[in-house]
Design a protein around this motif. Structure first.
Motif, PDB file in Angstrom:
ATOM      1  N   CYS A   1       0.848  -1.197   0.000  1.00 55.81           N
ATOM      2  CA  CYS A   1       0.000   0.000   0.000  1.00 55.81           C
ATOM      3  C   CYS A   1       0.880   1.242   0.000  1.00 55.81           C
ATOM      4  CB  CYS A   1      -0.966  -0.022   1.190  1.00 55.81           C
ATOM      5  SG  CYS A   1      -0.183  -0.237   2.793  1.00 55.81           S
ATOM      6  N   GLY A   2       0.235   2.395   0.138  1.00 54.21           N
ATOM      7  CA  GLY A   2       0.988   3.652   0.111  1.00 54.21           C
ATOM      8  C   GLY A   2       0.231   4.694  -0.688  1.00 54.21           C
ATOM      9  N   PRO A   3       0.789   5.911  -0.744  1.00 59.43           N
ATOM     10  CA  PRO A   3       0.061   6.998  -1.396  1.00 59.43           C
ATOM     11  C   PRO A   3       0.021   6.872  -2.914  1.00 59.43           C
ATOM     12  CG  PRO A   3       2.243   7.730  -0.749  1.00 59.43           C
ATOM     13  CD  PRO A   3       2.084   6.348  -0.188  1.00 59.43           C
ATOM     14  N   THR A   4      -0.868   7.623  -3.507  1.00 59.28           N
ATOM     15  CA  THR A   4      -0.988   7.672  -4.958  1.00 59.28           C
ATOM     16  C   THR A   4       0.340   8.113  -5.586  1.00 59.28           C
ATOM     17  OG1 THR A   4      -2.333   8.601  -6.739  1.00 59.28           O
ATOM     18  CG2 THR A   4      -1.873  10.086  -4.915  1.00 59.28           C
ATOM     19  N   ALA A   5       0.670   7.537  -6.736  1.00 61.98           N
ATOM     20  CA  ALA A   5       1.873   7.903  -7.519  1.00 61.98           C
ATOM     21  C   ALA A   5       3.197   7.524  -6.843  1.00 61.98           C
ATOM     22  CB  ALA A   5       1.886   9.405  -7.850  1.00 61.98           C
TER      23      ALA A   5
ATOM     24  N   GLY B   1      -2.799  -1.479  -3.426  1.00 58.65           N
ATOM     25  CA  GLY B   1      -3.671  -0.324  -3.598  1.00 58.65           C
ATOM     26  C   GLY B   1      -3.496   0.718  -2.518  1.00 58.65           C
ATOM     27  N   GLY B   2      -4.204   1.823  -2.701  1.00 58.44           N
ATOM     28  CA  GLY B   2      -4.074   2.932  -1.758  1.00 58.44           C
ATOM     29  C   GLY B   2      -5.356   3.274  -1.040  1.00 58.44           C
ATOM     30  N   THR B   3      -6.402   2.443  -1.215  1.00 57.17           N
ATOM     31  CA  THR B   3      -7.666   2.732  -0.534  1.00 57.17           C
ATOM     32  C   THR B   3      -7.630   2.102   0.858  1.00 57.17           C
ATOM     33  OG1 THR B   3      -8.813   2.797  -2.663  1.00 57.17           O
ATOM     34  CG2 THR B   3     -10.190   2.570  -0.693  1.00 57.17           C
ATOM     35  N   GLY B   4      -7.387   2.957   1.865  1.00 55.71           N
ATOM     36  CA  GLY B   4      -7.189   2.482   3.238  1.00 55.71           C
ATOM     37  C   GLY B   4      -8.325   1.624   3.767  1.00 55.71           C
ATOM     38  N   LEU B   5      -9.557   2.017   3.481  1.00 51.88           N
ATOM     39  CA  LEU B   5     -10.717   1.244   3.960  1.00 51.88           C
ATOM     40  C   LEU B   5     -10.706  -0.171   3.396  1.00 51.88           C
ATOM     41  CD1 LEU B   5     -13.899   3.537   3.804  1.00 51.88           C
ATOM     42  CD2 LEU B   5     -13.095   2.253   5.785  1.00 51.88           C
ATOM     43  N   TYR B   6     -10.370  -0.290   2.123  1.00 56.07           N
ATOM     44  CA  TYR B   6     -10.315  -1.605   1.472  1.00 56.07           C
ATOM     45  C   TYR B   6      -9.250  -2.481   2.145  1.00 56.07           C
ATOM     46  CZ  TYR B   6     -13.274  -0.378  -2.593  1.00 56.07           C
ATOM     47  OH  TYR B   6     -14.310  -0.048  -3.428  1.00 56.07           O
TER      48      TYR B   6
ATOM     49  N   PHE C   1      -1.278 -11.808   6.873  1.00 54.30           N
ATOM     50  CA  PHE C   1      -1.020 -10.637   6.036  1.00 54.30           C
ATOM     51  C   PHE C   1       0.344 -10.039   6.359  1.00 54.30           C
ATOM     52  CE2 PHE C   1      -5.705 -10.679   5.849  1.00 54.30           C
ATOM     53  CZ  PHE C   1      -5.881 -10.566   4.476  1.00 54.30           C
ATOM     54  N   LYS C   2       1.166  -9.890   5.336  1.00 58.24           N
ATOM     55  CA  LYS C   2       2.453  -9.195   5.463  1.00 58.24           C
ATOM     56  C   LYS C   2       2.283  -7.859   4.745  1.00 58.24           C
ATOM     57  CE  LYS C   2       4.795 -12.687   7.317  1.00 58.24           C
ATOM     58  NZ  LYS C   2       5.357 -12.586   8.663  1.00 58.24           N
ATOM     59  N   VAL C   3       2.255  -6.779   5.520  1.00 58.73           N
ATOM     60  CA  VAL C   3       1.864  -5.485   4.953  1.00 58.73           C
ATOM     61  C   VAL C   3       3.072  -4.554   4.793  1.00 58.73           C
ATOM     62  CG1 VAL C   3       0.215  -3.576   5.120  1.00 58.73           C
ATOM     63  CG2 VAL C   3      -0.354  -5.776   6.170  1.00 58.73           C
ATOM     64  N   PHE C   4       3.242  -4.065   3.569  1.00 57.72           N
ATOM     65  CA  PHE C   4       4.342  -3.148   3.237  1.00 57.72           C
ATOM     66  C   PHE C   4       3.748  -1.866   2.671  1.00 57.72           C
ATOM     67  CE2 PHE C   4       5.632  -7.514   2.814  1.00 57.72           C
ATOM     68  CZ  PHE C   4       6.840  -7.578   3.482  1.00 57.72           C
ATOM     69  N   ALA C   5       4.408  -0.752   2.945  1.00 61.72           N
ATOM     70  CA  ALA C   5       3.962   0.519   2.370  1.00 61.72           C
ATOM     71  C   ALA C   5       5.181   1.260   1.836  1.00 61.72           C
ATOM     72  CB  ALA C   5       3.241   1.361   3.411  1.00 61.72           C
ATOM     73  N   ILE C   6       4.944   2.030   0.790  1.00 57.00           N
ATOM     74  CA  ILE C   6       6.044   2.774   0.162  1.00 57.00           C
ATOM     75  C   ILE C   6       6.114   4.180   0.754  1.00 57.00           C
ATOM     76  CG2 ILE C   6       6.956   3.678  -2.005  1.00 57.00           C
ATOM     77  CD1 ILE C   6       5.493   1.378  -3.441  1.00 57.00           C
TER      78      ILE C   6
ATOM     79  N   LYS D   1      -1.483  12.875   1.197  1.00 55.53           N
ATOM     80  CA  LYS D   1      -1.176  13.191   2.600  1.00 55.53           C
ATOM     81  C   LYS D   1      -2.101  12.403   3.535  1.00 55.53           C
ATOM     82  CE  LYS D   1      -0.440  17.217   5.542  1.00 55.53           C
ATOM     83  NZ  LYS D   1      -0.712  18.645   5.712  1.00 55.53           N
ATOM     84  N   ARG D   2      -3.393  12.357   3.185  1.00 57.51           N
ATOM     85  CA  ARG D   2      -4.357  11.597   4.005  1.00 57.51           C
ATOM     86  C   ARG D   2      -4.046  10.101   3.984  1.00 57.51           C
ATOM     87  NH1 ARG D   2      -8.151  14.876   1.351  1.00 57.51           N
ATOM     88  NH2 ARG D   2      -9.093  13.137   0.209  1.00 57.51           N
ATOM     89  N   GLN D   3      -3.627   9.596   2.819  1.00 58.78           N
ATOM     90  CA  GLN D   3      -3.276   8.173   2.715  1.00 58.78           C
ATOM     91  C   GLN D   3      -2.102   7.848   3.644  1.00 58.78           C
ATOM     92  OE1 GLN D   3      -2.836   8.374  -1.652  1.00 58.78           O
ATOM     93  NE2 GLN D   3      -4.010   6.482  -1.742  1.00 58.78           N
ATOM     94  N   LEU D   4      -1.096   8.698   3.629  1.00 63.98           N
ATOM     95  CA  LEU D   4       0.078   8.466   4.482  1.00 63.98           C
ATOM     96  C   LEU D   4      -0.317   8.477   5.947  1.00 63.98           C
ATOM     97  CD1 LEU D   4       2.715  10.574   2.528  1.00 63.98           C
ATOM     98  CD2 LEU D   4       2.913   8.133   3.071  1.00 63.98           C
ATOM     99  N   THR D   5      -1.163   9.435   6.331  1.00 62.49           N
ATOM    100  CA  THR D   5      -1.639   9.514   7.719  1.00 62.49           C
ATOM    101  C   THR D   5      -2.368   8.226   8.083  1.00 62.49           C
ATOM    102  OG1 THR D   5      -1.888  11.900   7.494  1.00 62.49           O
ATOM    103  CG2 THR D   5      -3.051  10.873   9.327  1.00 62.49           C
ATOM    104  N   TRP D   6      -3.209   7.760   7.185  1.00 59.28           N
ATOM    105  CA  TRP D   6      -4.006   6.539   7.418  1.00 59.28           C
ATOM    106  C   TRP D   6      -3.090   5.332   7.642  1.00 59.28           C
ATOM    107  CZ3 TRP D   6      -9.533   5.743   6.697  1.00 59.28           C
ATOM    108  CH2 TRP D   6      -9.924   4.401   6.786  1.00 59.28           C
ATOM    109  N   PHE D   7      -2.140   5.119   6.724  1.00 55.91           N
ATOM    110  CA  PHE D   7      -1.295   3.918   6.804  1.00 55.91           C
ATOM    111  C   PHE D   7      -0.317   3.997   7.977  1.00 55.91           C
ATOM    112  CE2 PHE D   7      -2.370   3.706   2.131  1.00 55.91           C
ATOM    113  CZ  PHE D   7      -3.262   2.642   2.275  1.00 55.91           C
ATOM    114  N   ARG D   8       0.069   5.216   8.369  1.00 59.61           N
ATOM    115  CA  ARG D   8       1.012   5.331   9.490  1.00 59.61           C
ATOM    116  C   ARG D   8       0.387   4.916  10.818  1.00 59.61           C
ATOM    117  NH1 ARG D   8       3.643  10.390   6.931  1.00 59.61           N
ATOM    118  NH2 ARG D   8       5.411   9.416   5.886  1.00 59.61           N
ATOM    119  N   ARG D   9      -0.938   4.868  10.853  1.00 55.68           N
ATOM    120  CA  ARG D   9      -1.603   4.416  12.096  1.00 55.68           C
ATOM    121  C   ARG D   9      -1.412   2.909  12.315  1.00 55.68           C
ATOM    122  NH1 ARG D   9      -6.016   8.056  10.607  1.00 55.68           N
ATOM    123  NH2 ARG D   9      -5.904   9.848  11.975  1.00 55.68           N
TER     124      ARG D   9
END
Length: 306
Positions: free
Chosen positions: A10-14, A100-105, A193-198, A273-281
């Motif tokens: 996961c991670g932010p757009t682009a 993907g980047g949709t945190g809810l999903y 689940f092994k979760v990675f973010a960029i 920015k919102r995506q990063l905030t979401w995943f950092r939780r």
């Protein structure tokens, strides 16, 4: 019994999720399940940055380009379809990679959250639309914040769809969205689940976003939106998507073309920015440094899942 491993990127757009996931899938005989709330829709290719056939490199992708924009597609729909896809991939003896980047999903899968299907109360929905028109969306945001402060921390003041959702859940169930999520998180999750973010330098990320928007415009985003409006009678959720909403407002004369392009860039940066905030939780996410090359990052993932 060992739970099957499911990799999540996961991670932010682009930020380069597509390229990384395809490289990884090639290395580990994997298949990809998209967790992007816009790439699910047919005929919406440019504005969603959907991977091209060439980019996919013969790696099978699920939940891309498979739902009509005229259909409402919920988190519950995604969870059901994603689990079906994960099971199909495991049956083939391959590794599922959710991207993907949709945190809810993403959360609906990794935490096993049950989003019970609610019938849309059209009368109440129309009432909310009317209030938003008369008193402004911020009025409804504040109302939702009084009901469910925790949920509203993750929702922007101009995200009409999610503001409505918080209010509709409370009216329909008498419980807040946060309460329902906590209840459903008690259930056991079937996969490991092994979760990675960029993670990417913010200036670099914003520059990539701006360039991507310019490419979308050059590739024909305006014509894509026009064709969608001509083809579908009703586009309930899809046209609220980033990039599409702004082009529609440009058609309505709210912006000049230049202002519309700047608005898409600004809203895309805010979204990142919102995506990063979401995943950092999520404290269990392993962050990958985007300044490393793709091979280095796929090696880090492989090391982690061994």
């Amino acid at each position: 019994m060992n739970k099957p491993i499911v990799i999540v990127i996961c991670g932010p757009t682009a930020s380069g999720k597509t390229a990384l996931s395809i490289e990884l899938a090639e290395k580990i005989n994997g298949e990809i399940v998209s967790a992007d709330s816009m790439q699910i829709y047919k005929d919406m290719n440019i504005g969603t940055a959907k991977p091209t056939v060439e980019e996919m490199k013969d790696i099978k992708h699920y939940l891309i380009d498979c739902v009509s924009p005229s259909v409402r597609y919920s988190v519950a729909d995604f969870k059901r379809d994603a689990i079906y896809a994960i099971e199909e991939i495991i049956k083939k003896g391959k590794t599922p990679i959710v991207v993907g980047g949709t945190g809810l999903y993403i959360d609906s899968l990794i935490y096993g959250i049950e989003y019970n299907e609610m019938q849309v109360d059209l009368e109440y929905r129309n009432e909310l639309e009317k209030i938003a028109e008369e008193k402004g969306l911020e009025y409804l945001y504040n109302l939702a914040e009084k009901i469910d402060k925790e949920a509203m921390k993750k929702i922007s003041k101009n995200d009409k769809k999610r503001i409505f959702r918080v209010l509709e859940i409370y009216k329909s169930t008498g419980k807040t969205k946060t309460e329902l999520e906590l209840e459903s998180r008690q259930k056991k999750v079937k996969y490991n689940f092994k979760v990675f973010a960029i993670n990417m330098d913010r200036d670099v990320l914003y520059d990539r976003i701006n360039k991507r928007v310019d490419i979308m415009i050059n590739d024909g985003l305006i014509d894509e939106v026009k064709n969608l409006i001509d083809k579908y009678d009703e586009i309930p959720t899809a046209m609220q998507g980033l990039g599409y909403k702004e082009v529609v407002e440009y058609f309505q004369g709210k912006y000049s073309k230049e202002d519309m392009i700047e608005k898409i860039k600004m809203e895309s940066r805010r979204y990142a920015k919102r995506q990063l905030t979401w995943f950092r939780r999520n404290k269990n996410i392993l962050w990958l440094d985007a300044s490393k090359n793709i091979n280095e990052n796929t090696d880090i993932i492989l090391e982690e899942i061994r």
